[in-house]
Design a protein around this motif. Structure first.
Motif, PDB file in Angstrom:
ATOM      1  N   MET A  29       0.869  -1.169   0.000  1.00 41.50           N
ATOM      2  CA  MET A  29       0.000   0.000   0.000  1.00 41.50           C
ATOM      3  C   MET A  29       0.912   1.227   0.000  1.00 41.50           C
ATOM      4  O   MET A  29       1.662   1.446   0.952  1.00 41.50           O
ATOM      5  N   VAL A  30       0.882   2.002  -1.077  1.00 42.64           N
ATOM      6  CA  VAL A  30       1.819   3.101  -1.259  1.00 42.64           C
ATOM      7  C   VAL A  30       1.092   4.428  -1.119  1.00 42.64           C
ATOM      8  O   VAL A  30       0.099   4.687  -1.812  1.00 42.64           O
ATOM      9  N   ILE A  31       1.585   5.282  -0.227  1.00 42.62           N
ATOM     10  CA  ILE A  31       0.960   6.570   0.056  1.00 42.62           C
ATOM     11  C   ILE A  31       1.953   7.684  -0.261  1.00 42.62           C
ATOM     12  O   ILE A  31       3.065   7.716   0.269  1.00 42.62           O
ATOM     13  N   ASP A  32       1.554   8.583  -1.139  1.00 41.34           N
ATOM     14  CA  ASP A  32       2.356   9.746  -1.501  1.00 41.34           C
ATOM     15  C   ASP A  32       1.865  10.927  -0.673  1.00 41.34           C
ATOM     16  O   ASP A  32       0.741  11.397  -0.837  1.00 41.34           O
ATOM     17  N   LEU A  33       2.715  11.410   0.226  1.00 39.37           N
ATOM     18  CA  LEU A  33       2.339  12.473   1.160  1.00 39.37           C
ATOM     19  C   LEU A  33       2.594  13.872   0.603  1.00 39.37           C
ATOM     20  O   LEU A  33       2.300  14.859   1.273  1.00 39.37           O
ATOM     21  N   ARG A  34       3.085  13.987  -0.596  1.00 38.07           N
ATOM     22  CA  ARG A  34       3.489  15.283  -1.149  1.00 38.07           C
ATOM     23  C   ARG A  34       2.286  16.060  -1.693  1.00 38.07           C
ATOM     24  O   ARG A  34       1.905  15.894  -2.854  1.00 38.07           O
ATOM     25  N   ALA A  35       1.735  16.917  -0.877  1.00 36.54           N
ATOM     26  CA  ALA A  35       0.611  17.739  -1.332  1.00 36.54           C
ATOM     27  C   ALA A  35       1.039  18.695  -2.438  1.00 36.54           C
ATOM     28  O   ALA A  35       0.213  19.151  -3.239  1.00 36.54           O
ATOM     29  N   GLU A  36       2.339  19.001  -2.504  1.00 40.07           N
ATOM     30  CA  GLU A  36       2.822  19.939  -3.515  1.00 40.07           C
ATOM     31  C   GLU A  36       2.949  19.300  -4.892  1.00 40.07           C
ATOM     32  O   GLU A  36       3.145  20.001  -5.891  1.00 40.07           O
ATOM     33  N   ILE A  51       3.093  -1.045   4.306  1.00 35.51           N
ATOM     34  CA  ILE A  51       2.712   0.314   3.920  1.00 35.51           C
ATOM     35  C   ILE A  51       3.988   1.081   3.593  1.00 35.51           C
ATOM     36  O   ILE A  51       4.946   1.078   4.376  1.00 35.51           O
ATOM     37  N   VAL A  52       4.008   1.723   2.436  1.00 34.16           N
ATOM     38  CA  VAL A  52       5.141   2.537   2.013  1.00 34.16           C
ATOM     39  C   VAL A  52       4.710   3.999   2.023  1.00 34.16           C
ATOM     40  O   VAL A  52       3.737   4.371   1.355  1.00 34.16           O
ATOM     41  N   LEU A  53       5.409   4.820   2.773  1.00 32.18           N
ATOM     42  CA  LEU A  53       5.098   6.242   2.904  1.00 32.18           C
ATOM     43  C   LEU A  53       6.168   7.048   2.183  1.00 32.18           C
ATOM     44  O   LEU A  53       7.366   6.911   2.478  1.00 32.18           O
ATOM     45  N   ALA A  54       5.740   7.885   1.235  1.00 28.93           N
ATOM     46  CA  ALA A  54       6.686   8.610   0.390  1.00 28.93           C
ATOM     47  C   ALA A  54       6.525  10.116   0.537  1.00 28.93           C
ATOM     48  O   ALA A  54       5.413  10.635   0.657  1.00 28.93           O
ATOM     49  N   CYS A  55       7.664  10.825   0.538  1.00 28.99           N
ATOM     50  CA  CYS A  55       7.675  12.292   0.473  1.00 28.99           C
ATOM     51  C   CYS A  55       9.009  12.702  -0.132  1.00 28.99           C
ATOM     52  O   CYS A  55       9.800  11.852  -0.543  1.00 28.99           O
ATOM     53  N   ALA A  61       7.385  11.381   5.871  1.00 27.38           N
ATOM     54  CA  ALA A  61       7.157   9.934   5.916  1.00 27.38           C
ATOM     55  C   ALA A  61       7.506   9.372   7.289  1.00 27.38           C
ATOM     56  O   ALA A  61       6.797   8.506   7.818  1.00 27.38           O
ATOM     57  N   HIS A  62       8.582   9.871   7.870  1.00 25.05           N
ATOM     58  CA  HIS A  62       8.982   9.421   9.214  1.00 25.05           C
ATOM     59  C   HIS A  62       7.889   9.697  10.237  1.00 25.05           C
ATOM     60  O   HIS A  62       7.515   8.826  11.030  1.00 25.05           O
TER      61      HIS A  62
END
Length: 320
Positions: free
Chosen positions: A251-258, A287-291, A297-298
């Motif tokens: 499950m990959v989540i891209d946290l970059r709102a920009e 779960i993979v958290l990306a920024c 992500a941390h």
């Protein structure tokens, strides 16, 4: 030998020490401002082989603090421009340019092939990835950071505590040179300290810089430091992976709102503030958290940890 006579005359160096420097292989991660004095002093000292890793290009806004580069180098890979400049300085040194970002995928092989690593990238993801791998391999790491009018350099791993032991808590937000600014000489002094620490480790000088933190505050004209030989290691809640290490079931989540779109079709955009209410599938192995830098992500991993007993991995996207 006349090239090195002013350092071989030192009793701490001599012919034996110069031979150690010539036989050494140093990994330098980051070809920005910290690397400017690092490269020039290590190449000048006759370190035999240097691998330089950086995926960035020379930009006009770099030049005030990266004086190794010139106007005609704008747009070129930094590592290639640096390699040409260092070849002109000392053709006896082999500088291997690698125009790529350091990731958890290439870090193990890069560390395995060097005697010491220097973290000149000044990013959370690169610093922690280097520290984790250097600790695992028992390799010394000289890491540094500079911003505004202050900075630090320290010797980690290789028998000393890791970066995580000294900095167990990351800030919620962090300024960058783009947002907070930096004066070139500040970074130059910190990078010069890194070079001195690296040479001291390669020469086996005592006391060792491993386990030592040096802090420079140019606003108050104050230099300080402390030893951290007994700092306890902390448990790692989540480690970094490379984009190539994502599996189809993650499950990959891209946290970059920009960012206008997620970095891959497998990823979905989720702002950090929405994570507490995000439904978590029971069948995802990880779960993979990306920024961009790894900082968001941390902290997102800490938010999800109470609700997710499985594996969480962090992904930094510096070039995206």
């Amino acid at each position: 030998m006349s090239r090195y006579v002013r350092q071989t005359v030192l009793p701490q160096v001599g012919a034996e020490g110069q031979a150690r420097l010539k036989a050494a292989h140093v990994l330098v991660v980051g070809a920005g401002a910290l690397a400017m004095p690092v490269l020039q002093y290590l190449v000048g000292a006759g370190v035999g082989r240097i691998t330089l890793v950086d995926g960035d290009q020379v930009a006009l806004s770099n030049l005030h603090r990266q004086p190794l580069y010139r106007m005609d180098g704008i747009g070129r890979p930094k590592v290639r421009a640096a390699a040409e400049a260092m070849a002109a300085l000392n053709p006896e040194v082999t500088l291997i340019p690698r125009a790529e970002w350091l990731t958890p995928a290439n870090a193990p092989a890069l560390l395995a092939d060097c005697d010491i690593a220097l973290d000149c990238a000044d990013t959370f993801a690169a610093s922690l990835t280097l520290s984790d791998e250097a600790r695992a391999q028992g390799k010394p790491l000289i890491s540094a950071s500079a911003l505004g009018l202050s900075g630090y350099a320290g010797g980690f791993c290789g028998g000393a505590p890791s970066l995580r032991a000294v900095f167990p808590d990351l800030p919620q937000t962090a300024a960058t040179c783009d947002t907070a600014g930096v004066l070139g000489p500040v970074v130059g002094m910190i990078g010069a300290a890194q070079a001195q620490m690296a040479l001291s480790v390669l020469l086996g000088l005592t006391p060792s810089p491993l386990g030592q933190l040096l802090i420079w505050d140019a606003a108050q004209w104050r230099m300080s430091g402390f030893r951290f030989d007994s700092a306890p290691e902390t448990a790692r809640a989540a480690g970094f992976i490379a984009e190539s290490q994502i599996t189809p079931r993650d499950m990959v989540i891209d946290l970059r709102a920009e960012a206008p779109t997620p970095f891959s079709p497998q990823a979905r955009h989720v702002p950090p503030e929405a994570l507490p209410d995000l439904p978590l599938p029971a069948d995802a192995p990880r779960i993979v958290l990306a920024c961009r830098t790894g900082l968001r992500a941390h902290h997102a991993a800490n938010t999800l940890r109470p609700r997710w007993p499985g594996e969480i991995a962090l992904l930094a996207l510096p070039g995206a």
